[in-house]
Design a protein around this motif. Structure first.
Motif, PDB file in Angstrom:
ATOM      1  N   ALA A   1      21.312   7.611 -14.335  1.00 17.52           N
ATOM      2  CA  ALA A   1      21.113   6.209 -13.996  1.00 17.52           C
ATOM      3  C   ALA A   1      20.830   5.427 -15.273  1.00 17.52           C
ATOM      4  N   VAL A   2      21.709   4.483 -15.593  1.00 15.97           N
ATOM      5  CA  VAL A   2      21.490   3.591 -16.731  1.00 15.97           C
ATOM      6  C   VAL A   2      21.215   2.202 -16.174  1.00 15.97           C
ATOM      7  N   GLU A   3      20.088   1.633 -16.570  1.00 12.38           N
ATOM      8  CA  GLU A   3      19.687   0.326 -16.063  1.00 12.38           C
ATOM      9  C   GLU A   3      19.368  -0.607 -17.219  1.00 12.38           C
ATOM     10  N   MET A   4      19.610  -1.900 -16.986  1.00 11.20           N
ATOM     11  CA  MET A   4      19.356  -2.922 -17.997  1.00 11.20           C
ATOM     12  C   MET A   4      18.428  -3.986 -17.427  1.00 11.20           C
ATOM     13  N   ALA A   5      17.334  -4.274 -18.138  1.00 11.14           N
ATOM     14  CA  ALA A   5      16.441  -5.361 -17.732  1.00 11.14           C
ATOM     15  C   ALA A   5      17.210  -6.673 -17.760  1.00 11.14           C
ATOM     16  N   LYS A   6      17.098  -7.436 -16.657  1.00 10.31           N
ATOM     17  CA  LYS A   6      17.865  -8.676 -16.567  1.00 10.31           C
ATOM     18  C   LYS A   6      17.036  -9.851 -16.074  1.00 10.31           C
ATOM     19  N   THR A   7      16.353  -9.714 -14.933  1.00  5.15           N
ATOM     20  CA  THR A   7      15.542 -10.807 -14.408  1.00  5.15           C
ATOM     21  C   THR A   7      14.331 -11.016 -15.312  1.00  5.15           C
ATOM     22  N   ALA A   8      14.022 -12.286 -15.604  1.00  3.74           N
ATOM     23  CA  ALA A   8      12.978 -12.554 -16.587  1.00  3.74           C
ATOM     24  C   ALA A   8      11.579 -12.277 -16.060  1.00  3.74           C
ATOM     25  N   THR A   9      11.282 -12.668 -14.831  1.00  2.35           N
ATOM     26  CA  THR A   9       9.911 -12.646 -14.331  1.00  2.35           C
ATOM     27  C   THR A   9       9.876 -12.171 -12.891  1.00  2.35           C
TER      28      THR A   9
ATOM     29  N   ASP B   1       0.837  -1.196   0.000  1.00  3.84           N
ATOM     30  CA  ASP B   1       0.000   0.000   0.000  1.00  3.84           C
ATOM     31  C   ASP B   1       0.873   1.247   0.000  1.00  3.84           C
ATOM     32  N   ASP B   2       2.147   1.079  -0.352  1.00  4.38           N
ATOM     33  CA  ASP B   2       3.115   2.183  -0.355  1.00  4.38           C
ATOM     34  C   ASP B   2       3.728   2.423  -1.729  1.00  4.38           C
ATOM     35  N   ARG B   3       3.086   1.939  -2.799  1.00  7.83           N
ATOM     36  CA  ARG B   3       3.592   2.108  -4.174  1.00  7.83           C
ATOM     37  C   ARG B   3       5.003   1.549  -4.315  1.00  7.83           C
ATOM     38  N   ALA B   4       5.248   0.403  -3.708  1.00  7.28           N
ATOM     39  CA  ALA B   4       6.543  -0.254  -3.885  1.00  7.28           C
ATOM     40  C   ALA B   4       6.770  -0.595  -5.352  1.00  7.28           C
ATOM     41  N   VAL B   5       8.007  -0.428  -5.803  1.00  4.25           N
ATOM     42  CA  VAL B   5       8.384  -0.720  -7.185  1.00  4.25           C
ATOM     43  C   VAL B   5       9.267  -1.963  -7.198  1.00  4.25           C
ATOM     44  N   LEU B   6       8.834  -2.978  -7.925  1.00  6.06           N
ATOM     45  CA  LEU B   6       9.633  -4.173  -8.141  1.00  6.06           C
ATOM     46  C   LEU B   6      10.267  -4.060  -9.517  1.00  6.06           C
ATOM     47  N   THR B   7      11.576  -4.087  -9.573  1.00  5.24           N
ATOM     48  CA  THR B   7      12.266  -3.925 -10.849  1.00  5.24           C
ATOM     49  C   THR B   7      13.139  -5.134 -11.144  1.00  5.24           C
ATOM     50  N   GLY B   8      13.187  -5.495 -12.399  1.00  7.51           N
ATOM     51  CA  GLY B   8      14.058  -6.585 -12.834  1.00  7.51           C
ATOM     52  C   GLY B   8      15.344  -6.105 -13.448  1.00  7.51           C
ATOM     53  N   SER B   9      15.631  -4.824 -13.302  1.00  9.46           N
ATOM     54  CA  SER B   9      16.823  -4.264 -13.937  1.00  9.46           C
ATOM     55  C   SER B   9      17.995  -4.202 -12.977  1.00  9.46           C
ATOM     56  N   VAL B  10      19.181  -4.060 -13.533  1.00 13.17           N
ATOM     57  CA  VAL B  10      20.416  -3.850 -12.772  1.00 13.17           C
ATOM     58  C   VAL B  10      21.068  -2.569 -13.284  1.00 13.17           C
ATOM     59  N   PRO B  11      21.769  -1.832 -12.422  1.00 12.58           N
ATOM     60  CA  PRO B  11      22.453  -0.626 -12.881  1.00 12.58           C
ATOM     61  C   PRO B  11      23.700  -0.965 -13.685  1.00 12.58           C
ATOM     62  N   LEU B  12      23.977  -0.160 -14.683  1.00 12.05           N
ATOM     63  CA  LEU B  12      25.187  -0.291 -15.489  1.00 12.05           C
ATOM     64  C   LEU B  12      26.086   0.915 -15.239  1.00 12.05           C
ATOM     65  N   THR B  13      27.355   0.654 -14.998  1.00 11.60           N
ATOM     66  CA  THR B  13      28.331   1.727 -14.813  1.00 11.60           C
ATOM     67  C   THR B  13      29.571   1.404 -15.638  1.00 11.60           C
ATOM     68  N   GLY B  14      30.639   2.133 -15.398  1.00 10.21           N
ATOM     69  CA  GLY B  14      31.896   1.889 -16.100  1.00 10.21           C
ATOM     70  C   GLY B  14      31.881   2.323 -17.543  1.00 10.21           C
ATOM     71  N   TRP B  15      31.126   3.380 -17.836  1.00 10.06           N
ATOM     72  CA  TRP B  15      31.006   3.842 -19.210  1.00 10.06           C
ATOM     73  C   TRP B  15      32.256   4.594 -19.644  1.00 10.06           C
ATOM     74  N   THR B  16      32.679   4.370 -20.883  1.00 12.21           N
ATOM     75  CA  THR B  16      33.788   5.124 -21.472  1.00 12.21           C
ATOM     76  C   THR B  16      33.368   5.594 -22.861  1.00 12.21           C
ATOM     77  N   ARG B  17      33.987   6.655 -23.299  1.00 10.65           N
ATOM     78  CA  ARG B  17      33.672   7.182 -24.628  1.00 10.65           C
ATOM     79  C   ARG B  17      34.245   6.267 -25.702  1.00 10.65           C
ATOM     80  N   SER B  18      33.461   6.014 -26.753  1.00 10.92           N
ATOM     81  CA  SER B  18      33.906   5.194 -27.873  1.00 10.92           C
ATOM     82  C   SER B  18      33.403   5.843 -29.150  1.00 10.92           C
ATOM     83  N   GLY B  19      34.207   6.705 -29.744  1.00 10.69           N
ATOM     84  CA  GLY B  19      33.779   7.454 -30.910  1.00 10.69           C
ATOM     85  C   GLY B  19      32.633   8.373 -30.552  1.00 10.69           C
ATOM     86  N   ALA B  20      31.506   8.241 -31.270  1.00  6.87           N
ATOM     87  CA  ALA B  20      30.333   9.079 -31.006  1.00  6.87           C
ATOM     88  C   ALA B  20      29.414   8.454 -29.967  1.00  6.87           C
TER      89      ALA B  20
END
Length: 569
Positions: free
Chosen positions: A258-266, A167-186
């Motif tokens: 924040a960059v996140e990637m869907a990972k858990t299936a269900t 009853d608190d608008r809990a959010v269940l997410t299947g994503s994981v955060p992505l870090t370690g970004w580096t520039r690669s051309g454009a």
């Protein structure tokens, strides 16, 4: 019987891996899908995934979907019609910041977690392993997710009669955060987060690139990024996943975001009976094509959830006899809002199903869009099914005893309602407007392409008391060569179309029937009676009977709607 005229009605438009709903049009025995032998001649903006941190105020109840207002008719007598002529993670990182943008989602006044009610039970807090908590408690326990973001790395499998709620608008997410970004051309790149390459499934709108079923979807500050097929195609708002090199490229600078990637299936799935799922927001799950982020079992009650931005099907019923799906807000899922497979007497009531098929599944003729059911029965009633990139409500492949009643079905890219190779259906009291104007692969404007209501090679179907207005066509009845099903050969038989209000005033809009060679329909099997047609002019050929285009006079002279009315502006 006189022909009469009327002012147009004013209709309000509101802006698994299961082989769940495999579409037999594409099977070798099905025959051509959208062409015929004898008749061939004849919401796109991004909605960020906002995650409220405060409990919402419950809104007042509103008028349910389906309300229609109309203007009174103006009667103009004309002459009696004459007889027609003959037919012719691997990276880890701190928790990303919560997005703060507030977004108004269609349907917030009728469905979603605000209607969940209180939750009293065993608390599950962010950071806890939810499945471990469920395992530690007996059948019948109620679990209350507390406010915040809950990362689900293991599917929650409830026991019999348990309640999974918030009853608190809990959010269940299947994503994981992505870090370690580096520039690669454009672009910017990170490595080490992808699984090994895997096979593709499903049919895509773009069947050359064919990437719609790849599951690792990306979100930038909660906004859905569009997958592209090559590194060279990456630009702002898009990403490319190179599975061979285990590298992900984005075209927007991820610095400070924040960059996140869907990972858990269900998120939640179990075959145990009597489970309740209530008041949750379920997002970013990486389900395979035809599989769901939330999968209901038998006798489940799934109420007042928000199911959004998942890779394939948002809410799925699998062998879910007598399930009750009520007041859920199901939007922006990658393939389909809601699916039903092999589930008898399951009711889908008062939900908002909108803007699904974000990830490019085939709009015209695969299981994308609002809702699709297969080998199932039950009632679909009082729902708002709007602006989905596909069919609004699709009963396909051996549905038996399906009732589609009192829904508002608006602005879907393919048919409003498609009832296909099924039987014993009732389609009644729906408002169906603005559907079927998709322009992608296989889309079109003939009766073979469907309309507001499309009954395809089905038997014992009643279509009554619907308002069908402003669709690519009115009511399309199709007899195709479709092979055999559980009851023998699929045929078009005993279809009754009565008491509907059908508007056809522009373009090539028509109502009528078409057939493949070899799919003949015996006389008396298709009855149009007592319908009211609103036309641009009485001389317009807005009707068709097995290859012959007809005016209102010709339609009536052919034995259809002899007790109906034909109205003009």
């Amino acid at each position: 019987m006189l022909l009469i005229g009327v002012i147009a009605s004013a209709i309000a438009v509101v802006t698994v891996a299961y082989p769940v709903v495999s579409h037999q049009k594409n099977a070798a025995t099905a025959g051509k899908s959208r062409t015929t032998d004898q008749d061939a001649a004849a919401g796109a903006g991004i909605l960020p995934s906002s995650r409220p941190t405060t409990k919402p105020t419950k809104p007042r109840a509103t008028t349910p979907p389906g309300t229609v207002t109309s203007k009174p008719p103006t009667v103009v007598p004309t002459t009696k019609p004459s007889k027609p002529s003959e037919p012719t993670s691997k990276p880890t990182a701190p928790e990303p910041p919560e997005p703060t943008k507030t977004v108004v989602v269609p349907g917030n006044g009728t469905a979603g977690p605000a209607y969940a009610g209180p939750c009293n039970g065993v608390a599950i807090k962010p950071g806890q392993n939810a499945q471990s908590v469920v395992n530690a408690n007996p059948a019948g326990t109620t679990f209350c997710f507390t406010a915040g973001l809950h990362r689900i790395s293991q599917t929650i499998r409830p026991k019999a009669d348990q309640t999974i709620a918030s009853d608190d608008r809990a959010v269940l997410t299947g994503s994981v955060p992505l870090t370690g970004w580096t520039r690669s051309g454009a672009a910017w790149v990170t490595r080490g987060a992808l699984p090994p390459a895997y096979g593709k499934a499903g049919q895509c709108e773009d069947n050359a690139a064919n990437i719609c079923s790849l599951r690792e979807q990306l979100y930038l500050d909660g906004a859905h990024l569009t997958r592209v097929a090559s590194l060279g195609a990456v630009k702002a708002g898009t990403f490319y996943a190179d599975y061979a090199a285990d590298a992900i490229y984005v075209g927007s600078d991820p610095a400070g975001k924040a960059v996140e990637m869907a990972k858990t299936a269900t998120a939640i799935e179990s075959n145990q009976p009597g489970v309740t799922v209530r008041g949750l927001t379920i997002e970013h799950f990486a389900s395979a094509a035809q599989a769901g982020a939330l999968v209901s079992g038998p006798g489940w009650k799934v109420k007042a959830n928000e199911v959004r931005w998942n890779k394939s099907v948002g809410l799925m019923l699998v062998k879910a006899n007598s399930a009750r799906i009520e007041r859920n807000l199901v939007h922006h899922n990658g393939q389909l809002g809601l699916g039903q497979y092999n589930s008898l007497q399951a009711d889908v009531t008062s939900n908002v199903i909108t803007q699904n098929n974000t990830d490019g599944f085939w709009i015209a003729d695969w299981e994308s869009g609002g809702m699709k059911s297969t080998r199932s029965s039950g009632t679909v009633s009082g729902n708002l099914i709007q602006a989905n990139k596909g069919v609004g409500m699709w009963a396909d492949v051996a549905d038996d005893g399906r009732v589609i009643s009192g829904n508002k079905i608006v602005a879907n890219a393919a048919d409003g309602i498609r009832f296909e190779i099924s039987r014993n259906g009732t389609i009644e009291n729906n408002t169906i407007t603005g559907n079927g104007f998709g322009t992608g692969r296989g889309s079109g404007t003939s009766l073979w392409d469907g309309g507001g209501i499309n009954v395809n090679t089905s038997s014992n179907v009643t279509v009554r008391n619907n308002v069908v207005s402003g669709n690519v066509n009115g009511i399309s009845i199709q007899s195709r060569t479709r092979g055999d099903g559980p009851w023998g050969k699929y045929v078009l038989r005993n279809v009754r179309v009565t008491g509907n209000s059908v508007q056809m005033t522009g373009g090539t809009q028509a109502t009528g029937m078409v057939q493949n060679s070899g799919a003949e329909v015996p006389a008396g099997q298709l009855v149009f009676s007592g319908n009211r047609y609103q036309l641009d002019r009485l001389a317009a050929q807005r009707f068709a009977r097995f290859g012959t285009k007809l005016t209102a006079e010709g339609w009536r002279a052919a034995g259809h709607d002899t007790s109906g009315s034909f109205l003009t502006n």
